[in-house]
Design a protein around this motif. Structure first.
Motif, PDB file in Angstrom:
ATOM      1  N   VAL A 211      51.951  38.985  32.266  1.00  0.00           N
ATOM      2  CA  VAL A 211      51.888  40.394  31.839  1.00  0.00           C
ATOM      3  C   VAL A 211      50.742  41.104  32.568  1.00  0.00           C
ATOM      4  O   VAL A 211      49.591  40.668  32.504  1.00  0.00           O
ATOM      5  CB  VAL A 211      51.672  40.487  30.304  1.00  0.00           C
ATOM      6  CG1 VAL A 211      51.619  41.949  29.859  1.00  0.00           C
ATOM      7  CG2 VAL A 211      52.770  39.722  29.562  1.00  0.00           C
ATOM      8  N   CYS A 236      52.846  46.736  31.813  1.00  0.00           N
ATOM      9  CA  CYS A 236      52.580  47.684  30.722  1.00  0.00           C
ATOM     10  C   CYS A 236      51.790  48.847  31.302  1.00  0.00           C
ATOM     11  O   CYS A 236      50.784  48.621  31.985  1.00  0.00           O
ATOM     12  CB  CYS A 236      51.805  46.999  29.604  1.00  0.00           C
ATOM     13  SG  CYS A 236      52.652  45.528  28.989  1.00  0.00           S
ATOM     14  N   ALA A 259      55.213  43.118  24.652  1.00  0.00           N
ATOM     15  CA  ALA A 259      54.980  42.059  25.648  1.00  0.00           C
ATOM     16  C   ALA A 259      54.118  40.939  25.061  1.00  0.00           C
ATOM     17  O   ALA A 259      54.179  39.804  25.523  1.00  0.00           O
ATOM     18  CB  ALA A 259      54.305  42.649  26.883  1.00  0.00           C
ATOM     19  N   GLY A 263      54.393  36.971  26.560  1.00  0.00           N
ATOM     20  CA  GLY A 263      53.584  36.560  27.709  1.00  0.00           C
ATOM     21  C   GLY A 263      52.954  35.181  27.583  1.00  0.00           C
ATOM     22  O   GLY A 263      52.638  34.713  26.481  1.00  0.00           O
TER      23      GLY A 263
END
Ligand code: ADE
Length: 418
Positions: A211, A236, A259, A263
């Protein structure tokens, strides 16, 4: 000659590391050779607050060979290479105030020591010299020709100072040169962040969910390189344009909260604070790795992590394991400081060559234009940027095409239509 370093005895290792870096910094070397002949910085006092690495050492040599009187301190308490600091003092006669792992008090003591030379030029990576001058020793400002700033975070700070009319001397935003951010931020941070994560953990990236928080030039580089090693990337973002770019670059884009439960590895590179906090930690899987690639250690909310944790221990040199109340473990790398410098060696020399060529040439520019510049943030002059690109290509043995006279005319004419 003054200094405050860890151990002068480790200079021999630093010396050969500085030479190794130099062999991959051909543009800076060309500048150094010219500076040695022309001495454009003769008598100029330069305070530099940069990561004390072998690449920075070659920049310091360049400024010194140009006639500058240089004093160097660290721009991060964890990024100093002590052997490099030792060699700078012993072999190159440069005053250094930096010790890896220095505490906050020593860090600022070293910044003040660098400023004791009453600099004509400040060279910053994160604006700590500028901030200290503007908050504590404003008297210094009147003697300063100008400063340079290496990083995105610093440039943002300085632009807001200029906007409020608080900036007391001119600054050149080295970060914003094309030959800096398109290469250093993207390919440099991309590679060195992965390098830091791997050195700290030896984790397998292939098949992992990685991520990336923030899709600026650094985030792009990190995502690109992690994908190259087989990770599945989630980006993100808060900026719709960047989120759209990440989507069309082929990444999954979603809010961080979503997320958080997917992740395996989380990296922040936003330039903002408290990006990962309590609500995210609570959703994360057992055993996740969390690291920061942004300039300051504010992106991961360490206070939240401390509060959530029942037990803490150091499992490997750069890994702190936080065990949450239900037993879930979160692994923080390099104390949440920038992982590429805390857990590895920062960007490779070949890319720092361009960043530091910009620094050296902007320093020369500040000296020559010192009577003309206003108290604001300047772009790197286009001619400097273009010259560095040309020199870098030539150092790599790459030739490119040129425009014919007919093509040049065509581009500058507006009368020719379809
Ligand atoms: N910033 C990122 N990498 C660096 C390096 N190798 N030297 C100095 N500053 C850096």
């Amino acid at each position: 000659m003054m200094n405050d370093i860890k151990d002068i005895g480790i200079a021999p290792e630093g010396k050969s590391r500085i030479e190794w870096a130099d062999s991959m910094m051909p543009v800076l070397r060309l500048i150094r050779e010219r500076f040695s002949r022309e001495k454009p910085l003769e008598g100029t006092r330069i305070a530099a607050c940069l990561h004390v690495t072998s690449e920075t050492a070659n920049l310091m040599r360049t400024l010194r060979d140009g006639g500058g009187l240089v004093r160097l301190c660290a721009s991060n308490p964890l990024s100093t290479q002590d052997e490099v600091a030792a060699s700078l003092v012993k072999d190159h006669g440069i005053e250094v105030f930096a010790i890896k792992n220095e505490d906050r008090e020593t860090y600022y003591k070293h910044i003040r020591a660098a400023l004791e030379i009453n600099p004509h030029i400040t060279m910053d990576d994160g604006a700590d010299l500028v901030s200290t001058i503007h908050t504590e020793i404003l008297d210094l400002a009147s003697g300063i020709y100008g400063g340079t700033e290496e990083t995105t975070t610093g440039v943002i700070r300085l632009r807001s100072m200029a906007k409020e009319g608080a900036l007391k001397y001119p600054i050149i935003a080295v970060n914003d040169a094309n030959t800096k951010h398109l290469f250093d931020n993207r390919y440099g941070t991309g590679q060195s962040t992965i390098d830091g994560i791997l050195r700290a953990t030896n984790v397998l990236l292939a098949g992992s969910v990685f991520v990336v928080c923030g899709y600026g030039w650094c985030g792009r580089g990190i995502a690109m390189r992690a994908r190259g090693m087989g990770a599945k990337i989630i980006v993100c973002e808060v900026d719709p344009l960047k989120a759209l770019e990440a989507t069309m670059d082929g990444y999954s884009v979603m809010p961080l909260l979503e997320a958080s439960c997917q992740g395996d590895i989380f990296v922040t590179s936003t330039g903002n604070k408290n990006v990962i906090g309590k609500s995210h930690f609570e959703k994360m899987k057992d055993g996740v790795i969390v690291a920061n690639a942004g300039h300051f250690n504010v992106e991961i909310n360490l206070e939240d992590l401390e509060k959530l944790a029942g037990q803490k221990r150091t499992t490997r040199k750069d890994i702190r394991e936080f065990k949450l109340k239900g037993g879930k473990r979160i692994n923080l790398l390099g104390e949440g400081r920038l992982v590429n410098l805390a857990c590895a060696e920062g960007h490779p020399s070949l890319v720092m060559d361009m960043s530091f060529a910009n620094q050296a040439l902007c320093c020369e520019y500040l000296v020559s234009k010192r009577k003309e510049l206003e108290k604001r943030v300047y772009e790197v002059p286009k001619a400097i940027d273009a010259n560095i690109a040309r020199l870098k290509l030539s150092s790599m043995g790459i030739k490119i095409d040129g425009l014919s006279e007919e093509q040049r005319e065509y581009l500058s004419s507006w009368r020719t239509g379809t």
